[in-house]
Write a protein that holds these residues in place. Structure first.
Motif, PDB file in Angstrom:
ATOM      1  N   SER A  61      -7.352   1.916   1.256  1.00  0.00           N
ATOM      2  CA  SER A  61      -6.758   2.599   0.111  1.00  0.00           C
ATOM      3  C   SER A  61      -6.700   1.679  -1.113  1.00  0.00           C
ATOM      4  O   SER A  61      -6.417   0.488  -0.997  1.00  0.00           O
ATOM      5  CB  SER A  61      -5.338   3.064   0.450  1.00  0.00           C
ATOM      6  OG  SER A  61      -4.715   3.616  -0.699  1.00  0.00           O
ATOM      7  N   ALA A  62      -6.947   2.267  -2.273  1.00  0.00           N
ATOM      8  CA  ALA A  62      -6.792   1.543  -3.535  1.00  0.00           C
ATOM      9  C   ALA A  62      -5.475   1.913  -4.219  1.00  0.00           C
ATOM     10  O   ALA A  62      -5.206   1.466  -5.325  1.00  0.00           O
ATOM     11  CB  ALA A  62      -7.963   1.854  -4.458  1.00  0.00           C
ATOM     12  N   ASP A  63      -4.650   2.697  -3.553  1.00  0.00           N
ATOM     13  CA  ASP A  63      -3.348   3.093  -4.099  1.00  0.00           C
ATOM     14  C   ASP A  63      -2.320   2.041  -3.697  1.00  0.00           C
ATOM     15  O   ASP A  63      -1.554   2.217  -2.752  1.00  0.00           O
ATOM     16  CB  ASP A  63      -2.957   4.474  -3.570  1.00  0.00           C
ATOM     17  CG  ASP A  63      -1.701   5.024  -4.238  1.00  0.00           C
ATOM     18  OD1 ASP A  63      -1.265   4.446  -5.261  1.00  0.00           O
ATOM     19  OD2 ASP A  63      -1.153   6.023  -3.719  1.00  0.00           O
ATOM     20  N   VAL A  64      -2.345   0.925  -4.432  1.00  0.00           N
ATOM     21  CA  VAL A  64      -1.475  -0.203  -4.096  1.00  0.00           C
ATOM     22  C   VAL A  64      -0.627  -0.606  -5.293  1.00  0.00           C
ATOM     23  O   VAL A  64      -0.969  -0.330  -6.438  1.00  0.00           O
ATOM     24  CB  VAL A  64      -2.291  -1.424  -3.598  1.00  0.00           C
ATOM     25  CG1 VAL A  64      -3.091  -1.081  -2.366  1.00  0.00           C
ATOM     26  CG2 VAL A  64      -3.196  -1.957  -4.684  1.00  0.00           C
ATOM     27  N   GLU A  65       0.478  -1.257  -4.993  1.00  0.00           N
ATOM     28  CA  GLU A  65       1.403  -1.774  -6.008  1.00  0.00           C
ATOM     29  C   GLU A  65       1.488  -3.285  -5.827  1.00  0.00           C
ATOM     30  O   GLU A  65       1.796  -3.773  -4.738  1.00  0.00           O
ATOM     31  CB  GLU A  65       2.788  -1.156  -5.797  1.00  0.00           C
ATOM     32  CG  GLU A  65       3.865  -1.774  -6.635  1.00  0.00           C
ATOM     33  CD  GLU A  65       5.266  -1.316  -6.230  1.00  0.00           C
ATOM     34  OE1 GLU A  65       6.190  -1.606  -6.993  1.00  0.00           O
ATOM     35  OE2 GLU A  65       5.434  -0.691  -5.161  1.00  0.00           O
ATOM     36  N   CYS A  69       0.848  -1.197   0.000  1.00  0.00           N
ATOM     37  CA  CYS A  69       0.000   0.000   0.000  1.00  0.00           C
ATOM     38  C   CYS A  69       0.882   1.246   0.000  1.00  0.00           C
ATOM     39  O   CYS A  69       1.768   1.380   0.848  1.00  0.00           O
ATOM     40  CB  CYS A  69      -0.921  -0.005   1.218  1.00  0.00           C
ATOM     41  SG  CYS A  69      -2.005   1.444   1.300  1.00  0.00           S
ATOM     42  N   ARG A  70       0.622   2.150  -0.935  1.00  0.00           N
ATOM     43  CA  ARG A  70       1.394   3.394  -0.991  1.00  0.00           C
ATOM     44  C   ARG A  70       0.931   4.381   0.077  1.00  0.00           C
ATOM     45  O   ARG A  70       1.673   5.286   0.443  1.00  0.00           O
ATOM     46  CB  ARG A  70       1.277   4.003  -2.376  1.00  0.00           C
ATOM     47  CG  ARG A  70       1.965   3.196  -3.452  1.00  0.00           C
ATOM     48  CD  ARG A  70       1.870   3.893  -4.815  1.00  0.00           C
ATOM     49  NE  ARG A  70       2.496   3.115  -5.851  1.00  0.00           N
ATOM     50  CZ  ARG A  70       1.841   2.423  -6.781  1.00  0.00           C
ATOM     51  NH1 ARG A  70       0.527   2.425  -6.810  1.00  0.00           N
ATOM     52  NH2 ARG A  70       2.499   1.738  -7.685  1.00  0.00           N
ATOM     53  N   ALA A  71      -0.291   4.194   0.578  1.00  0.00           N
ATOM     54  CA  ALA A  71      -0.837   5.117   1.584  1.00  0.00           C
ATOM     55  C   ALA A  71      -0.309   4.803   2.983  1.00  0.00           C
ATOM     56  O   ALA A  71       0.201   5.674   3.679  1.00  0.00           O
ATOM     57  CB  ALA A  71      -2.359   5.068   1.568  1.00  0.00           C
ATOM     58  N   LEU A 131      -7.228  -3.658  -3.121  1.00  0.00           N
ATOM     59  CA  LEU A 131      -7.674  -2.788  -2.044  1.00  0.00           C
ATOM     60  C   LEU A 131      -6.968  -3.201  -0.761  1.00  0.00           C
ATOM     61  O   LEU A 131      -7.053  -4.340  -0.324  1.00  0.00           O
ATOM     62  CB  LEU A 131      -9.191  -2.907  -1.879  1.00  0.00           C
ATOM     63  CG  LEU A 131      -9.868  -1.923  -0.943  1.00  0.00           C
ATOM     64  CD1 LEU A 131      -9.668  -0.490  -1.440  1.00  0.00           C
ATOM     65  CD2 LEU A 131     -11.359  -2.233  -0.845  1.00  0.00           C
ATOM     66  N   CYS A 132      -6.264  -2.243  -0.153  1.00  0.00           N
ATOM     67  CA  CYS A 132      -5.553  -2.487   1.104  1.00  0.00           C
ATOM     68  C   CYS A 132      -6.564  -2.615   2.246  1.00  0.00           C
ATOM     69  O   CYS A 132      -7.630  -1.984   2.206  1.00  0.00           O
ATOM     70  CB  CYS A 132      -4.604  -1.329   1.373  1.00  0.00           C
ATOM     71  SG  CYS A 132      -3.673  -1.480   2.918  1.00  0.00           S
TER      72      CYS A 132
END
Length: 111
Positions: free
Chosen positions: A92-96, A72-74, A87-88
């Protein structure tokens, strides 16, 4: 028979034959991640059918199935993925995606 996996299996066999030529192949090791879109059981079935009449006929096919993982980038957390819902647990959906998309030949043994 899964058409998608059959096409992938035929490409796999062609790639192995490009490297091994006419030598008899006894073992093929693959790594297939759960996020690759390839069903390992369908590929196993297709391998037996597609390898008939080739130097890969009768070869043992082993498949390593590593787990899917994402970061998770968040929040910086690393978590497991079983599907493509990125989805973390923090929301957050800002994941790699860091693993799970693998589709590769890891080794081949010849007679």
């Amino acid at each position: 028979m899964a058409v998608h996996e059959l096409s992938i299996t035929e490409s796999l066999i062609d790639a192995v034959l490009d490297r091994t030529g006419d030598r008899q192949v006894t073992l093929v090791n693959l790594r297939i991640g759960p996020l690759s879109g390839v069903l390992p059981d369908a590929l196993r079935f297709c391998f037996e059918v597609a390898s008939a009449g080739t130097p890969l006929a009768g070869a043992i096919l082993t498949i390593d199935e590593p787990p899917g993982r994402a970061r998770c980038r968040a929040c910086g957390g690393v978590f497991g993925l079983d599907d493509l819902i990125l989805l973390c647990p923090c929301g957050s959906a800002d994941v790699e995606v860091v693993s799970g998309r693998e589709l590769m030949v890891t080794s081949v043994e010849v007679a």
